[in-house]
Every structure is written in C-alpha cells, then in structure tokens.
Design an enzyme around this catalytic site. Structure first.
Site, PDB file in Angstrom:
ATOM      1  CG  ASP A   1      -3.062   8.164  -1.472  1.00  0.00           C
ATOM      2  OD1 ASP A   1      -2.959   8.500  -0.508  1.00  0.00           O
ATOM      3  OD2 ASP A   1      -2.971   6.739  -1.965  1.00  0.00           O
TER       4      ASP A   1
ATOM      5  CG  ASN B   1      -3.071  11.638   2.484  1.00  0.00           C
ATOM      6  OD1 ASN B   1      -2.268  10.775   2.108  1.00  0.00           O
ATOM      7  ND2 ASN B   1      -2.859  11.968   3.878  1.00  0.00           N
ATOM      8  CE  LYS B   2      -5.822   5.420   4.314  1.00  0.00           C
ATOM      9  NZ  LYS B   2      -6.596   4.846   3.417  1.00  0.00           N
TER      10      LYS B   2
ATOM     11  CD  GLN C   1      -4.106   2.565   6.581  1.00  0.00           C
ATOM     12  OE1 GLN C   1      -4.698   2.848   7.522  1.00  0.00           O
ATOM     13  NE2 GLN C   1      -4.526   2.123   5.451  1.00  0.00           N
TER      14      GLN C   1
ATOM     15  NE  ARG D   1      -0.594   1.724   3.650  1.00  0.00           N
ATOM     16  CZ  ARG D   1       0.629   2.261   3.848  1.00  0.00           C
ATOM     17  NH1 ARG D   1       1.661   1.654   3.927  1.00  0.00           N
ATOM     18  NH2 ARG D   1       0.516   3.701   3.586  1.00  0.00           N
ATOM     19  N   GLY D   2       0.278   2.400  -0.121  1.00  0.00           N
ATOM     20  CA  GLY D   2       1.104   3.827  -0.010  1.00  0.00           C
ATOM     21  C   GLY D   2       0.992   3.992  -1.557  1.00  0.00           C
ATOM     22  CB  ALA D   3       0.204   7.272  -3.350  1.00  0.00           C
TER      23      ALA D   3
HETATM   24  O1  MRU Z   1      -5.010   3.255   1.865  1.00  0.00           O
HETATM   25  P1  MRU Z   1      -3.330   3.523   1.957  1.00  0.00           P
HETATM   26  O2  MRU Z   1      -2.727   2.856   3.337  1.00  0.00           O
HETATM   27  O3  MRU Z   1      -2.642   2.910   0.703  1.00  0.00           O
HETATM   28  O4  MRU Z   1      -3.330   5.022   2.029  1.00  0.00           O
HETATM   29  C1  MRU Z   1      -2.191   5.534   1.908  1.00  0.00           C
HETATM   30  C2  MRU Z   1      -1.903   7.180   2.330  1.00  0.00           C
HETATM   31  O5  MRU Z   1      -2.980   7.607   2.411  1.00  0.00           O
HETATM   32  C3  MRU Z   1      -0.657   7.993   2.219  1.00  0.00           C
HETATM   33  O6  MRU Z   1      -0.584   8.807   2.831  1.00  0.00           O
HETATM   34  C4  MRU Z   1      -0.425   8.133   0.637  1.00  0.00           C
HETATM   35  O7  MRU Z   1      -0.270   6.903  -0.011  1.00  0.00           O
HETATM   36  C5  MRU Z   1       0.737   9.143   0.630  1.00  0.00           C
HETATM   37  S1  MRU Z   1       2.050   8.889   1.370  1.00  0.00           S
HETATM   38  C6  MRU Z   1       3.201   7.714   0.691  1.00  0.00           C
END
Ligand code: MRU
Length: 343
Positions: A221, A231-232, A180, A49-51
């Site tokens: 994201d 973002n999250k 997370q 996970r993570g963009a």
């Molecule tokens: O659902 P996730 O855990 O993939 O969400 C991740 C986030 O919201 C991060 O803040 C985002 O990907 C950017 S940080 C690399």
C-alpha cells in the site's frame, strides 16, 4: 466519458459502477459510485479496495462529478474528501493530486485507469521471470484484478506465470480480519483456474516449515524511499517466517505506490479500523461485545526482510533500495504525492 471496464470497476459513459467487494464471493452486485460522497463511503467500507484501485476509482468518480457540472469549489472539496478517505495507500493521494492539478479531469481519470492497466503488465513481466516451474507460492490479502484496474500486482505475476505454462500451486492466506484472501483471492484464483489452496493465517508457518512454499509474493500500500513497505496486516509476520525458513519474500508494487517523501517505514501512516471487525464478521460475532480489540489494517515490513522488490520498472535488492534506487527509478514519474498533509 468513454466507457471502460475492469474486474471491479465499470464506466458506462454516464455513470461509474463499482463491484461491491463486501458481497463477494456469493453475490456480484454493482453499486453506483458516480457521486464522490458515495465513493468515499464505498472506499471506507471496502466495497472498493486495493491500493491502486481506490486511486483509479476515486479519480473516475471525480471525473464523473466534473462531467456532470460540479463547480470548481465543489470539485476541490470532493477531491479533498476522497484524498482523505483512507490514510495508508498512497495511490489514493497520488491520483487525487493528479486530479487536483488537471485542467481536463475526464481525460486525466482515463489516463490514470489505462496507466494502471499498463503498470500491472509491467509488474507481471518483471515478476513472472522470478517464478520457477513447480513452485508453491504463498500470498496474502487480495492483489489481483479486484485490487487494480489491470491484472493485479502479486496475483498478476502468478496469473502471468500460470499463462506461461509454469506449474504453480498458490496458497492463499485467509487474511484476518476482513478475509480478503478467503473471499476475494480465492474467488479470483477459481475464476483463473490456478491450482490453489486456502489456509488460515495461522497455518502459514507450518506450511513454510513443511517445505510446501518456495516463494512468498505480497502487494504493498505504500513503499518508503528506503524500501520499507506497508501492506495488509499479517505481511510483516509472513516476512519474519519466510526469513526463518530461508524462503524468498517479494513485495510487488507499481511506482504509484512508492512514496519518496516517506524516508522509511516509521513515517507511513497506518489505518486503524473499527475494533468490531476483530470481534466478528458481518452479522456474526464470536467475542464478547464489550471486549476491547486492536485493529490496525496494515503493518510495516522492514527492507531487511525483503529478498527483492518487484516494481513495474525493475527488480531491486535490499542493498539497492537502501542505496536510494527508488529515487532514481521513480524520478520525474510523479511518485512523491505526500508533499502536504501526509502523516
Ligand atoms: O484493506 P485493503 O483490502 O484495501 O488492503 C489491500 C492490500 O493490503 C493489498 O495488498 C494492497 O492494496 C496492494 S495490492 C494491489
């Protein structure tokens, strides 16, 4: 393929391995992500996970598939399936569009990996200059080595500032509903030895009121052309709270998270996840089984609430963002992946 390794992704030359993030912090279990169909499932259940990392991982899986002899038709179908695995993080579409047009998928995936490492260094260099000695910094979700191929976005900045000898105290939001922050950011912060405290999301306003936080840093994201960003879920609320308390608020992203085809935040597609994730976690359930629940994975923060956006190639004020600074900063950098089927 040449072997490569990051905190959450490893290629041993024959197979691609993913650190299953759903098992952290208690177990470090590596699972095989060489097969694109398996990688789609790993991305959807947030094992990876993570963009930025989902783009890098999808590209590496596709390259392994090609290396093992996939036909052009199989390759195209796998590329489309990976591209659609999650809808909000534009890095996934950006990486898949590069892979789709590539004549050498193995080399392209390796470039995507090393470029992401370099982009993290760029964000760290830009952002660490903002951090003052002695600051308390609040962050949300996980934006570190587990979310990228390098040292991270927002967390990468905190790591670099800590390495520079600045005394920081990081407050990590637990990040409901999938934790997370509590599971992953806490794990990274402990590994890095950065002084830190875990809070539940609902404690953030109190912490800000009490003057414990001098800055809020979050990832993104997808950044729209005008600087609105997704973002999250919970990020928007933090931005409102930071503004109320006069605390600087900074999203941090590589250019591969910028989507110039989205004019503003309203055009960003938001992933809706299984309501069961709100009613409980893993085997534990705390709400009645039939209770309806709402589970958007992301929210959108308007550029008006941003103090500045930290990109790998510069820091931009809301005025600059509204005036089109991203189009100039990302021109020619392949930053508009959403030309087809974006929303
Ligand atoms: O659902 P996730 O855990 O993939 O969400 C991740 C986030 O919201 C991060 O803040 C985002 O990907 C950017 S940080 C690399």
């Amino acid at each position: 393929m040449n072997p490569f390794e990051s905190l959450g992704l490893r290629h041993d030359g024959r197979a691609l391995w993913v650190l299953d993030q759903t098992r952290l912090p208690d177990a470090e279990v590596w699972v095989d992500g060489s097969d694109p169909a398996a990688m789609v499932a790993l991305i959807q259940r947030l094992a990876v996970r993570g963009a930025p990392l989902i783009g890098v991982a999808a590209a590496a899986s596709l390259a392994t598939f090609a290396h093992r002899g996939a036909s052009a038709t199989e390759y195209a179908a796998a590329c489309a399936a990976l591209r659609a695995a999650r809808p909000t993080a534009v890095n996934l579409m950006w990486a898949m569009d590069r892979m789709k047009g590539s004549t050498d998928p193995v080399a392209e995936a390796q470039r995507i990996f090393t470029e992401d490492v370099r982009l993290c260094e760029g964000m760290a260099q830009q952002g660490a200059a903002l951090i003052q000695d002695g600051e308390g910094i609040l962050t949300h979700c996980n934006t570190g080595g587990l979310a990228t191929a390098g040292i991270g976005t927002a967390l990468g900045i905190l790591r670099r500032a800590h390495e520079q000898g600045k005394r920081l105290h990081v407050y990590a939001d637990e990040t409901r509903p999938l934790l997370q922050g509590g599971r992953l950011t806490a794990w990274e912060l402990r590994k890095l030895g950065i002084p830190s405290t875990l809070i539940t999301d609902s404690m953030a306003a109190l912490l800000l009121r009490d003057g414990k936080v001098q800055r809020v840093l979050v990832g993104s994201d997808r950044v729209a052309a005008n600087g609105d960003f997704a973002n999250k879920v919970g990020t928007y609320g933090l931005a409102v709270q930071a503004r109320f308390h006069g605390v600087p608020f900074h999203p941090v992203a590589p250019f591969s998270t910028v989507d110039l085809a989205c004019p503003n935040g309203a055009a960003i597609p938001i992933e809706q996840r299984d309501p069961a994730e709100v009613r409980g976690y893993g085997p534990l359930r705390w709400a009645p089984e039939a209770m309806p629940a709402w589970n958007p994975a992301f929210d959108v923060t308007p550029v008006d609430l941003v103090t500045s956006l930290v990109l790998d190639r510069g820091i931009f004020s809301p005025e600059e963002l509204r005036a089109g600074a991203l189009a100039k900063a990302c021109a020619g950098a392949g930053s508009s992946p959403m030309s087809e089927g974006s929303v």
